[in-house]
Design a protein around this motif. Structure first.
Motif, short mmCIF file in Angstrom:
data_model
loop_
_atom_site.label_atom_id
_atom_site.label_comp_id
_atom_site.label_asym_id
_atom_site.label_seq_id
_atom_site.Cartn_x
_atom_site.Cartn_y
_atom_site.Cartn_z
N LEU A 290 79.31 42.79 -0.94
CA LEU A 290 79.86 44.01 -1.90
C LEU A 290 81.41 43.52 -1.97
N LEU A 291 82.02 43.63 -1.73
CA LEU A 291 83.28 43.43 -1.94
C LEU A 291 84.31 42.75 -2.77
N GLU A 292 82.88 41.58 -3.56
CA GLU A 292 83.32 40.59 -4.33
C GLU A 292 83.30 40.96 -5.61
N HIS A 293 82.89 42.01 -5.61
CA HIS A 293 82.34 42.43 -7.15
C HIS A 293 82.96 43.97 -7.55
N TYR A 294 82.68 45.25 -5.78
CA TYR A 294 83.21 46.36 -6.31
C TYR A 294 84.65 46.70 -5.47
N PRO A 295 85.30 47.58 -5.95
CA PRO A 295 86.63 48.19 -5.76
C PRO A 295 86.46 48.79 -4.48
N ALA A 296 87.39 48.44 -2.93
CA ALA A 296 86.77 49.40 -1.96
C ALA A 296 86.86 50.05 -1.70
N GLU A 297 87.14 51.02 -2.89
CA GLU A 297 88.02 52.58 -2.56
C GLU A 297 85.90 52.84 -3.32
N THR A 298 85.20 52.25 -3.94
CA THR A 298 83.81 52.86 -4.61
C THR A 298 82.90 53.38 -3.54
N PRO A 299 82.49 55.12 -3.66
CA PRO A 299 81.94 55.82 -3.29
C PRO A 299 80.55 55.24 -2.98
N ILE A 300 80.04 54.82 -1.85
CA ILE A 300 78.64 54.78 -1.54
C ILE A 300 77.67 55.45 -0.56
N ALA A 301 76.54 55.61 -0.80
CA ALA A 301 76.12 56.69 0.35
C ALA A 301 74.79 55.69 1.20
N ILE A 302 74.88 56.61 2.48
CA ILE A 302 74.30 55.87 3.82
C ILE A 302 73.57 56.97 3.74
N CYS A 303 72.16 56.81 4.02
CA CYS A 303 71.57 57.86 3.82
C CYS A 303 70.43 57.24 5.20
N TYR A 304 70.33 58.01 6.25
CA TYR A 304 69.37 57.37 6.84
C TYR A 304 68.55 58.73 7.65
N PRO B 217 77.14 53.20 -9.60
CA PRO B 217 78.06 53.44 -10.81
C PRO B 217 78.18 55.05 -10.91
N ALA B 218 76.42 55.36 -11.11
CA ALA B 218 76.35 56.78 -11.50
C ALA B 218 76.83 58.29 -9.68
N LEU B 219 76.97 57.06 -8.79
CA LEU B 219 77.74 58.22 -7.88
C LEU B 219 78.91 57.88 -8.06
N SER B 220 79.92 57.68 -7.95
CA SER B 220 81.32 57.06 -8.47
C SER B 220 81.57 58.27 -9.60
N ALA B 221 81.04 58.28 -10.28
CA ALA B 221 81.03 59.03 -11.74
C ALA B 221 81.12 60.61 -11.50
N THR B 222 79.97 60.73 -10.33
CA THR B 222 79.47 61.78 -10.30
C THR B 222 81.08 62.09 -8.85
N VAL B 223 81.57 62.10 -8.23
CA VAL B 223 82.51 61.61 -7.04
C VAL B 223 83.93 62.33 -8.53
N SER B 224 83.94 61.74 -9.06
CA SER B 224 85.13 62.05 -9.93
C SER B 224 84.83 63.02 -11.07
N GLY B 225 83.89 63.32 -11.21
CA GLY B 225 83.41 64.23 -12.43
C GLY B 225 83.77 64.10 -13.48
N THR B 226 82.75 63.00 -13.92
CA THR B 226 83.12 62.37 -15.15
C THR B 226 81.88 61.52 -16.06
N LEU B 227 80.82 62.45 -15.25
CA LEU B 227 79.88 62.21 -16.04
C LEU B 227 78.84 63.44 -17.77
N ARG B 228 80.34 64.19 -17.38
CA ARG B 228 79.28 65.47 -18.25
C ARG B 228 79.72 64.27 -19.61
N GLU B 229 80.79 63.63 -20.31
CA GLU B 229 80.51 63.26 -21.45
C GLU B 229 79.67 61.64 -21.83
N ARG B 230 78.37 61.71 -20.44
CA ARG B 230 77.82 60.40 -20.47
C ARG B 230 76.33 61.22 -21.17
#
Length: 266
Positions: free
Chosen positions: A185-199, A235-248
């Protein structure tokens, strides 16, 4: 009706039980469980509470310790004895449930069957995370996949190839190989990309952790997650964390957008 219980045809019903929460069963699944003669129950993957929905006199057969051949033999025997059978699977039967070989063998034995869909873990996870996995102008594709392990994925579906799309990627059955998955995954996503681990989504002991991609393997190992874990990289999770979804904003309910049921409000 027999003793106030509906009589089902002598058929195998392959039923998706959803991710764990009994309240997430479909209405049809609940109705079938309430009247079926026999329940073949994937007890290692489905909570016991779902059995509370079954008839008090239903025969419950646990299948965690049985082979495919034993399971098929039981279903064939019960249907030929004029009984209705629910084969209860976790999640949705269309995803990682090993039902295609069951359906093939049932068809070869001339045993009728029906498939009842269920909610998959990726849908329940998105609901818990309060995200939409297809956000206009940001991401419009969902990839459901796994990393190669004992079950190999085709070469064209390797995780590195799929990650290149940077779509909403939901990774199943990969906790035991998480270091390898993280590296791909790190080959294509930035290391700081938020990801959700759901157990164990939908179970009483569920855990949901949102961490940077670079910490995905470390968190998995620290929490000792080796099974029943879904990873959401979107990308939706990243945008939610950063609060940038209102424009979408979607065009569907936009006042300037007209369709068959509504004229534009210009």
């Amino acid at each position: 009706m027999k003793n106030n219980v509906e009589i089902l045809p002598s058929t195998v019903y392959i039923v998706g039980a959803g991710p764990g929460d009994p309240d997430l069963l479909t209405v049809k699944a609940q109705k079938l469980l309430a009247v079926a003669d026999v329940i073949l129950f994937a007890d290692s993957l489905i909570p016991e509470e779902i059995l509370d929905l079954c008839r008090a006199d239903a025969e419950i057969i646990r299948t965690a310790n049985k082979t495919l051949e034993e399971i098929i033999g039981l279903m064939v025997e019960e249907v030929r004895s004029h009984k209705s059978v629910v084969r209860l699977h976790s999640g949705d039967p269309s995803l990682y449930s090993a039902v295609h070989e069951q359906m093939q063998l049932l068809a070869e034995a001339n045993i009728p069957f029906e498939v009842i869909p269920g909610i998959s873990a990726f849908q329940a996870a998105a609901a818990k995370l309060k995200i939409e996995l297809t956000v206009p102008g940001l991401v419009q594709t969902i990839i459901l996949t796994r990393i190669s392990g004992r079950t190999q994925v085709p070469p064209t579906e390797e995780l590195t190839t799929l990650a290149a799309h940077q779509a909403s990627l939901c990774l199943y059955l990969s906790a035991r190989h998480i270091e390898n998955a993280q590296a791909k995954l790190l080959e294509h996503y930035p290391a700081e990309t938020p990801i959700a681990i759901c157990y164990r989504i939908g179970w009483p002991d569920e855990k949901i952790m949102v961490v940077p991609l670079k910490e995905m393997a470390k968190c998995t190992q620290e929490e000792n997650l080796i099974r029943t874990t879904l990873y959401v990289i979107s990308p939706a999770l990243s945008a939610t964390v950063s609060g940038t979804l209102r424009e979408r904003r979607s065009r569907l309910y936009h006042p300037e957008h007209s369709h068959i049921f509504r004229s534009s409000h210009n």
